[in-house]
Design a protein around this motif. Sequence first.
Motif, short mmCIF file in Angstrom:
data_model
loop_
_atom_site.label_atom_id
_atom_site.label_comp_id
_atom_site.label_asym_id
_atom_site.label_seq_id
_atom_site.Cartn_x
_atom_site.Cartn_y
_atom_site.Cartn_z
N SER A 44 10.40 23.07 26.52
CA SER A 44 10.44 24.11 25.58
C SER A 44 11.51 25.24 26.11
O SER A 44 12.36 25.76 25.32
CB SER A 44 8.97 25.13 25.86
OG SER A 44 8.12 24.13 25.15
N LEU A 45 11.65 25.30 27.60
CA LEU A 45 12.62 26.06 28.14
C LEU A 45 14.14 25.64 27.84
O LEU A 45 14.93 26.47 27.54
CB LEU A 45 12.06 26.27 29.61
CG LEU A 45 11.09 27.18 29.97
CD1 LEU A 45 10.94 26.91 31.47
CD2 LEU A 45 11.05 28.35 29.40
N LEU A 46 14.26 24.06 28.00
CA LEU A 46 15.29 23.75 27.78
C LEU A 46 15.92 23.71 26.30
O LEU A 46 16.79 24.07 26.04
CB LEU A 46 15.58 22.16 28.07
CG LEU A 46 15.39 21.94 29.63
CD1 LEU A 46 15.33 20.25 29.92
CD2 LEU A 46 16.65 22.66 30.43
N THR A 47 15.09 23.73 25.48
CA THR A 47 15.25 23.62 24.00
C THR A 47 15.65 24.91 23.41
O THR A 47 16.54 25.10 22.69
CB THR A 47 14.08 23.02 23.15
OG1 THR A 47 13.63 21.87 23.60
CG2 THR A 47 14.33 22.89 21.61
N VAL A 48 14.77 26.01 23.76
CA VAL A 48 15.14 27.31 23.55
C VAL A 48 16.48 27.63 24.07
O VAL A 48 17.43 28.27 23.60
CB VAL A 48 13.99 28.48 23.76
CG1 VAL A 48 14.56 29.88 23.87
CG2 VAL A 48 12.81 28.09 23.34
N ALA A 49 16.94 27.27 25.68
CA ALA A 49 18.03 27.76 26.10
C ALA A 49 19.21 26.86 25.29
O ALA A 49 20.30 27.76 25.44
CB ALA A 49 17.86 27.27 27.77
#
Length: 305
Positions: free
Chosen positions: A97-102
């Motif tokens: 989730s963090l990588l995708t949003v970033a």
Amino acid sequence: MTVAAEGSPPLRMAGARRNPLLQSEAVQGFALISPTFVYALILLVLPILVVIAHSFWTQNYLTIDHTFTLENYRIALTEPIYRDLLWRSLYISLTVSLLTVALAYPIAYFISFHGGRHKSLWLFLITIPFWTSYLLRVMSWKVILGYNGVLNSGLMGLGIISEPSDALLYNSSAVIITLTHAWATFAILPIFVSLEKVDRTLVEAATDLGDGPLRSFLRVTLPLSAPGVISAALIVMIPTVGDYVTPKLVGGKDGVMIANAIQAQFGKASNWPLGAALSVTTMIIASLMAGATVLVIRALQRLAR
């Protein structure tokens, strides 16, 4: 006074005549909506209720003992193998989730603020990977990260490594990379929609008041686009917790997630109650993690102001 007295009863009578019509229309509307609503509610709730009911039973060889028990939840929460798989699944889901949003935010920002009249074309290009099957996209990453795959061949051709590495595939990192790529579009679209709603005059006002590009972004654009960030994080986080295909194909023994254990209980082990308990436990913990994520993002949004 006489005219008023004579005119009042017809007004009251007209109101009295309208009320039954309104009531009948409301009843007819409810009669039209309620069957669809009840049918949809049954389709959504009934499978969940069946799973919850199974979680309180036990498997006795080939039959199910319907005696109420919490033994399955004790196993799900205390057995090291299930506890480790659950925490690994939560870790992978949160990281994805963090990588995708970033990765999705800069793309959505570019399309929204600098796409111009080509915004539709950019969005169209982003959706092209979804013309192929999800399974094919996962298999393509298996080819890319494989021992004799594209990445190893490229690194050897550049002289960075002397022989192929087997550390790129069949681990949690491969699962994270594959899921991040697979869910990128689902994060870009809600963030783009949120950025499109940002009032450009507010950004211009912040610049006129002396804010630089970074400060203006942190104080105006990012807080106003927080709903899209929250939506993107939840859209990615909740499904990836229970992903089964990706760990099966590229995870190996080090990338197995809780969904694989649940499938094994419903399949090979034929222990439906334990599989149901694992499913309910995963749903509850994933919901709590999603709620905590929303609170953290809103807290950061308040700090940015």
